[in-house]
Design an enzyme around this catalytic site. Structure first.
Site, PDB file in Angstrom:
ATOM      1  N   GLY A  86       0.806  -1.214   0.000  1.00 31.19           N
ATOM      2  CA  GLY A  86       0.000   0.000   0.000  1.00 31.19           C
ATOM      3  C   GLY A  86       0.838   1.262   0.000  1.00 31.19           C
ATOM      4  O   GLY A  86       0.355   2.357  -0.267  1.00 31.19           O
ATOM      5  N   ARG A 145       6.136 -13.037   0.898  1.00 32.33           N
ATOM      6  CA  ARG A 145       5.813 -13.212   2.310  1.00 32.33           C
ATOM      7  C   ARG A 145       4.912 -14.424   2.487  1.00 32.33           C
ATOM      8  O   ARG A 145       4.318 -14.907   1.512  1.00 32.33           O
ATOM      9  CB  ARG A 145       5.052 -11.961   2.806  1.00 32.33           C
ATOM     10  N   ASP A 172       1.857 -11.210   7.062  1.00 31.04           N
ATOM     11  CA  ASP A 172       2.293 -10.394   5.920  1.00 31.04           C
ATOM     12  C   ASP A 172       3.669  -9.788   6.175  1.00 31.04           C
ATOM     13  O   ASP A 172       4.275  -9.233   5.250  1.00 31.04           O
ATOM     14  CB  ASP A 172       1.272  -9.290   5.598  1.00 31.04           C
TER      15      ASP A 172
END
Ligand code: AMP
Ligand code: MG
Length: 495
Positions: free
Chosen positions: A96, A187, A256
């Protein structure tokens, strides 16, 4: 950015993820910062990566490492991933506020991602601004350099650039962009994303790519996805044992934030413990202590169970019977971790190989450290000083002279049987026990000064933590435990 904005630095990008993993990312672009200004550049790392930063003008470096210009050969993209955050599944996270510029191949042959962090919104930003403030950027730079210097696997910081723009958090802060170097940004959450939204084909594709990139020796395994699980579990056990050994608390061990490469990634509210307490938590948002110092091994176990779940369709496809093997790998984590962790502690205590009473010696050590509020980092250096015949440092750490006398006697007895003399022993301990870590009160003071425009304390601290082991005259204040009046320390996620 446009194709006309071409930087002069030659990265010789070779973007394998962009080429072969279409559908696993979204193309993205950087926001142009209004006045990019170079704060720091990691020359040693750049040399190792074969990047000619020395031959590039400072202004140009600032433009490249803030997203103001797009280097030639870059295919900027944001990676899709999901993740369990504080135990709850978020099906849609993704980069993001990060932008993968591309991959480079270092002269020694290893492949690395070059990623900008804080370079503006992407398709995955949800309500976030995609930006980063100067404090968290410089914190990540400093702490990841300290970790690298201590030999803890980690992503690295290549550059920090001030954007000239303000970033609104609880108040406005100067904005900055960090350039992060990672073996990859795959990840556990990347696997979870494709397990949740797609299915076995995607998992197999991601597993195959991961194996090609990180663990080519596993390609010939009977069930490569099972072998991948085994390898990643091993690396994560190593990693978390290394964290505990230096008193590091990651702070947001969400799935994550777990890289399959085994590198420490996503330095947010992380910090190093001062006085030993297994329940130590610094993060303001971790009210229940889920990611406390002493819980990190359990969380590693939990995270690897989530990784196994995501891999199951791929494991099952090769052999349904291997699902049981995957479960057995996950169940074995506590024992596997403990073996690695105890080896770490034996190194810190200078014990050498395994002894019959080591478990008891180790367990009681941590009880004693907690009971007496001992500064974790200094304690192991003080033990080495004791071997040199100097007990002053140990005395200064303990509330009373004989506070840990029985434990020390037991340890001394264990050491005494060694063939090497006490001085060699002390030297071996000092080689694994850091003297200079990014202590919270020092980090905070350095970041406050940087935010106010004075980078000197941050640069000085960076230089100190890059040489964690050798005693340096005049550096006493960097090794000293937190002042008694320092009060509880809190870190924030608001990067
Ligand atoms: P973290 O807690 O740093 O691992 O971030 C969790 C998720 O939130 C990731 O998907 C980040 O990309 C996203 N995120 C965090 N901060 C921001 C921000 N300022 N703007 C957009 N996305 C963000
Ligand atoms: Mg993250």
């Amino acid at each position: 950015m446009s194709a006309l904005d071409i930087g002069v630095m030659d990265f010789a990008f070779d973007n394998s993820f962009h080429r072969s993993m279409g559908g696993f990312y979204a193309p993205a672009d950087a926001a142009k910062p209004s006045m990019p200004e170079l704060l720091a550049i990691n020359h040693l790392l750049a040399d190792r990566l074969g990047l000619d930063v020395g031959g590039t003008a400072k202004d140009e470096l600032a433009r490249i490492f803030s997203g103001h210009v797009l280097p030639e050969g870059s295919n900027p993209l944001a990676l899709a991933y999901a993740g369990h955050q504080f135990g709850h599944f978020s099906p849609q996270l993704g980069d993001g506020r990060a932008l993968l510029l591309g991959e480079i191949i270092a002269p020694e042959g290893a492949r690395y991602d070059v990623q900008l962090k804080g370079s503006g919104p992407t398709a995955f930003s949800r309500n976030g601004d995609g930006k980063a403030a100067i404090g968290p950027v410089l914190r990540e730079f400093l702490v990841s350099e300290a970790m690298a210097a201590m030999g803890v696997p980690t992503t690295r910081a290549l550059a920090a650039v001030a954007t000239g723009d303000r970033v609104q958090r609880e108040r406005a802060h100067p904005g900055a962009v960090l350039t992060r170097i990672a073996s990859s940004h795959i990840r556990v959450g990347t696997f979870q994303f494709f397990a949740a939204h797609f299915g076995a084909d995607h998992i197999v594709q991601l597993a195959d790519y991961s194996i090609r990139r990180h663990f080519p020796d596993l390609a010939q395994a009977a069930n490569p996805s099972l072998a991948l699980l085994d390898r990643v579990i091993g690396l994560q056990c190593e990693l978390v044992a290394r964290w505990l050994a230096v008193g590091f608390i990651h702070g947001v061990m969400n799935t994550d934030n777990v890289a399959i490469s085994g590198e420490t990634i996503d330095y947010g509210p992380c910090a190093f413990m001062d006085r030993f307490a297994v329940n130590t938590v610094f993060s303001s948002i971790d009210a229940n202590g889920r990611y406390a110092y002493g819980r990190q091994p359990q969380i590693l176990h939990w995270n690897m169970a989530r990784f196994a779940e995501a891999l199951l369709p791929a494991i099952h496809r090769v052999s349904p019977a291997d699902v049981d093997a995957a479960k057995a790998l996950v169940d074995a984590i506590p024992v596997r971790f403990r073996t690695i962790w105890h080896a770490q502690v034996r190194g810190k205590l200078g014990l050498g190989g395994e002894g019959p009473d080591d478990s008891e010696l180790i367990d009681t050590l941590f009880d004693e450290l907690e009971e007496h509020d001992v500064d974790f980092t200094s304690f192991f250096r003080a033990l080495a000083m004791l071997l040199r015949g100097d007990g002053a440092m140990l005395e200064s750490l303990l509330p009373a002279l004989d506070a840990m006398a029985p434990w020390i006697a037991q340890w001394w007895e264990r050491i005494a049987h060694k063939a090497t003399g006490p001085l060699e022993h002390a030297a071996a301990m000092d080689a694994v026990n850091p003297l200079y870590i990014p202590r919270n009160h020092l980090v905070e003071a350095a970041l406050d000064a940087a935010e106010a425009g004075d980078l000197a304390p941050w640069l000085e601290l960076l230089e100190v933590v890059r040489h964690p082991y050798a005693l340096r005259q005049g550096h006493e204040r960097f090794a000293a435990p937190a002042p008694a009046d320092a009060g509880p320390y809190t870190t924030f996620c608001g990067t």
